[in-house]
Structure formats: structure tokens, C-alpha cells
Design a protein around this motif. Structure first.
Motif, PDB file in Angstrom:
ATOM      1  N   PHE A  50      53.824  40.675  24.481  1.00 37.82           N
ATOM      2  CA  PHE A  50      53.609  39.759  25.607  1.00 37.82           C
ATOM      3  C   PHE A  50      54.787  39.817  26.573  1.00 37.82           C
ATOM      4  O   PHE A  50      54.600  39.943  27.789  1.00 37.82           O
ATOM      5  CB  PHE A  50      53.398  38.341  25.086  1.00 37.82           C
ATOM      6  N   ILE A  51      56.001  39.733  26.049  1.00 38.41           N
ATOM      7  CA  ILE A  51      57.194  39.807  26.900  1.00 38.41           C
ATOM      8  C   ILE A  51      57.204  41.116  27.685  1.00 38.41           C
ATOM      9  O   ILE A  51      57.444  41.130  28.896  1.00 38.41           O
ATOM     10  CB  ILE A  51      58.473  39.677  26.047  1.00 38.41           C
ATOM     11  N   SER A  52      56.936  42.212  27.004  1.00 39.45           N
ATOM     12  CA  SER A  52      56.955  43.522  27.652  1.00 39.45           C
ATOM     13  C   SER A  52      55.925  43.608  28.772  1.00 39.45           C
ATOM     14  O   SER A  52      56.212  44.120  29.858  1.00 39.45           O
ATOM     15  CB  SER A  52      56.690  44.608  26.600  1.00 39.45           C
ATOM     16  N   ALA A  53      54.724  43.075  28.527  1.00 45.19           N
ATOM     17  CA  ALA A  53      53.678  43.134  29.549  1.00 45.19           C
ATOM     18  C   ALA A  53      54.051  42.282  30.760  1.00 45.19           C
ATOM     19  O   ALA A  53      53.825  42.691  31.912  1.00 45.19           O
ATOM     20  CB  ALA A  53      52.348  42.665  28.962  1.00 45.19           C
ATOM     21  N   VAL A  54      54.619  41.111  30.532  1.00 42.70           N
ATOM     22  CA  VAL A  54      55.035  40.252  31.643  1.00 42.70           C
ATOM     23  C   VAL A  54      56.122  40.947  32.464  1.00 42.70           C
ATOM     24  O   VAL A  54      56.081  40.934  33.708  1.00 42.70           O
ATOM     25  CB  VAL A  54      55.528  38.887  31.113  1.00 42.70           C
TER      26      VAL A  54
END
Length: 388
Positions: free
Chosen positions: A357-361
Motif C-alpha cells: 500500500f505504501i509503495s503504491a501511494v
């Protein structure tokens, strides 16, 4: 002398001046299922020893570093069985990896690691060693959060349409003073990682939304800001969410919003009803059926199921809160270590999902808000069949 009936606990980090270490210790003590017997409480030798003394740890079991802790405890019949890692983010991976390799169960603060690759390594290692890794997302320990999840799962809301979640704070609305230890490492990319507010509280908001809704996030469109001058990491995040089921969502997390103390709030909207829960009023859950009055749900014994009531310690109307919710994670892990199921606990796979999730954001923000796709969580296919 340690009790053979309690789980023998070690701790890495959490020395004098730390916040979350004390929370872990209170949570572990609440149901008398653990005994803290060893640790590395600080990288500074004087603070390490002083912290151990305050906690009444045998001086011989206050170690200088993680390798000494593992070596010293592995040769004892009464050595630690589980280790709580409550350090800044950049130290999680090496400590958790060493503990898992030594055959120890791990309780780890979030985000689990700095990168998704590191998280996947820990998840694989935990599975290989057949050891539990508990990721401390304490908000899922609130009984009414678990009640909300149960109501969504049995279809009380109908097909889900929207999930809106926010986690808003003011404590970094100004540049912190030089002695603010909690802000110091959270604003340092070398210790916090590439995500600031996103990693610190955004992962909590995302995990809470996934826990209650049961939906699989397909893609995000995000805008990150550093609103305080000179800040290297984000302190405000707005994100649009697309789920594989077709449901939509919004996420707002901020640590620079005056007037908000710890504003974690979620709204889940279905075709027949909606739910709303706020962490600052954790002992009530609002259920709103279509074309009918809103209903206030509390921790009444005749409403919650037996599995949820296990985490309720005092009668309804008496307020329970953050420490009790945190303690429910420790309680459930103790049950797991004694052979009882607790499949709701955040684990290593939750940590992997959080890093994705962090990476996608971050990718979406770097692409000026373009939609960034997430891989499916471990064990879930990317289909539209995750709708509850």
C-alpha cells in the motif's frame, strides 16, 4: 523467578523517553499472560541499563545488542519465547529476522519494514520457521471494530459501495523542538523510510479499512504533501481508493491539522445500511439502515458474540480504550501460542500488504496522482469476488 505459566517476553527498544514501549508493556501485563524478563532497551548503554533497572530486569539479562540477547537467552531453560520490537522503523527488519531465525516469536511495530521486499522476506521466514509474527495494529482489538467486521461479513450492510477512512492529528502542525524524540526519528527518512505520515498512521487507517470491509484494494490515486516548511517527508495524504469489487473509497491522513488530537474514523456504506466508528469514542458503533433511524451499538453482553466478548473486561457503560484494545492483541497471541486459533490478528502478511500500500501511494504521488495498482494480498486472487 519467572512463572512457567506466563510467556517469557523480551523487548528491543522501548527505553526511557519512548512512548510505544510502555504501551506494549502495559498491554502485555493486563491479562497476566506475559512476563518481561530480558531486553535491549536502548542503543545508549547508560539509558539501556537505567531502563532495565526501572523495569526490574535482572542486570545479567540486559543486553548490549540483539545478537547478545539471542545468544544469552538461547542457552537458558527459561529463555525468552517471544520478542517485542518497538524501535524506529529502520531497525525492524534486522531485529525481526534475527529473532525469527533463532526460533523466537515476534511482536513488531508497524510498518513492519522499510520495503515490501524486506516484508516478504520476514513473511517467508515466519512461515518457514513456523513462528508467529504479530504486527501491532491495535485498533482492530477494539470490540466494536470487531463487531463492525462481523456485521459486514454477515451481510447486514448489503453489497458494499463506499469505504471512507481518515486518521488526522495536529502534533506535527509546527516544526517540533530539538528535544522531541518521537518527532525526531519520524521526520528522518533514514530512520522512518520513504513515508512519513503515510507510514506512521496511514498504514493504520488502511489496515482498519481492510479489516472491517474485507475488500481487496485494487488501485490508489494519491497526493502527498509536506505542508510544514523544510520537512523532508509527507505530513498529509489524500488518496482515492478503487476496490476489486467495484466499491470506491477515500483516505485522508494528516499530522499537521490543528484541532485534531487522534481523529481515526471510518465509514463503511453498503446498499442496505452503513456503519460509522471513531477511535475517540470507541465504545459506540453507529449502524444506519436505509430509511430507518440510526442505531447506537455499545458493548452490551447480549449483543456481542462470545468471540468478541472475550476482549471485553468490564461491564458496558464503563469506558474501555486504547490499552485494552492493544492488550487484546497480546491476549490473542498468547492464545495462539497455546494452540487456540486467532485468525483475525494482524500478521506478517498484513505487514506485506501494508508495504505494498505504501509503495503504491508513493508511486501514484510521483506520477502526479496516476492510478497505481497493488498486488493482491497473500492468499487472495485479484477478482471481484471479495465483496461481502
Amino acid at each position: 523467578m519467572t512463572s512457567t505459566n506466563r510467556i517469557r517476553l523480551g523487548m528491543i527498544g522501548g527505553g526511557q523517553g519512548a512512548f510505544i514501549g510502555g504501551v506494549h508493556r502495559m498491554a502485555a501485563r493486563l491479562d497476566d499472560r506475559y512476563e518481561l524478563i530480558a531486553g535491549v532497551f536502548s542503543a545508549r548503554p547508560d539509558v539501556n541499563r537505567a531502563s532495565a533497572s526501572e523495569l526490574r530486569i535482572d542486570p545479567s539479562r540486559c543486553y548490549d545488542d540483539v545478537s547478545e540477547l539471542i545468544a544469552g537467552e538461547s542457552g537458558r531453560d527459561d529463555g525468552v519465547q517471544a520478542v517485542a520490537i518497538v524501535t524506529p522503523n529502520h531497525l525492524h527488519f534486522d531485529a525481526a529476522k534475527a529473532c525469527l531465525e533463532a526460533g523466537l516469536h515476534v511482536i513488531c511495530e508497524k510498518p513492519m519494514t522499510l520495503t515490501a521486499d524486506e516484508a516478504e522476506t520476514l513473511a517467508g521466514l515466519a512461515q518457514q520457521k513456523q513462528r508467529h509474527l504479530l504486527l501491532t495494529h491495535p485498533y482492530v482489538g477494539y470490540p466494536l471494530v470487531q463487531q463492525a467486521r462481523a456485521m459486514v461479513k454477515r451481510g447486514d450492510l448489503g453489497r458494499l459501495r463506499m469505504v471512507n477512512v481518515e486518521y488526522v492529528q495536529e502534533w506535527l502542525a509546527e516544526a517540533p523542538g530539538p528535544d522531541n524524540k518521537q518527532a525526531d526519528w519520524r521526520l528522518d527518512p533514514k530512520r522512518a523510510g520513504a513515508a512519513g505520515c503515510l507510514g506512521d498512521i496511514g498504514t493504520h487507517a488502511y489496515q482498519l479499512s481492510a479489516f472491517i470491509s474485507g475488500l481487496t484494494l485494487d488501485a490508489v490515486s494519491a497526493d502527498l504533501s509536506s505542508m510544514v516548511e523544510g520537512r523532508q517527508l509527507d505530513d498529509n495524504v489524500h488518496a482515492m481508493l478503487r476496490y476489486t469489487s467495484g466499491a470506491k473509497g477515500m483516505l485522508w491522513v494528516s499530522q499537521c491539522a490543528p484541532g485534531f488530537e487522534n481523529g481515526l474514523r471510518i465509514r463503511v456504506v453498503g446498499g442496505r445500511a452503513s456503519l460509522e466508528w471513531a477511535q475517540e469514542s470507541p465504545n459506540e458503533l453507529w449502524f444506519a439502515p436505509l430509511n430507518a433511524p440510526r442505531q447506537r451499538i455499545t458493548r452490551r453482553d447480549d449483543w456481542l458474540g462470545d468471540d468478541i466478548n472475550r476482549g471485553v473486561r468490564i461491564p458496558g457503560g464503563h469506558p474501555e480504550g486504547y490499552i485494552e484494545a492493544f492488550a487484546n492483541l497480546y491476549q490473542a497471541l498468547a492464545d495462539q501460542l497455546n494452540g487456540a486459533p486467532a485468525d483475525w490478528l494482524p500478521d506478517a502478511n498484513t505487514g506485506v500488504d501494508g508495504l505494498h500500500f505504501i509503495s503504491a501511494v508513493l508511486r501514484s504521488n510521483q506520477a502526479d496522482g496516476a492510478w497505481a495498482t497493488l498486488p493482491p494480498p497473500v492468499g487472495k486472487e485479484r477478482t471481484s469476488g471479495d465483496q461481502r
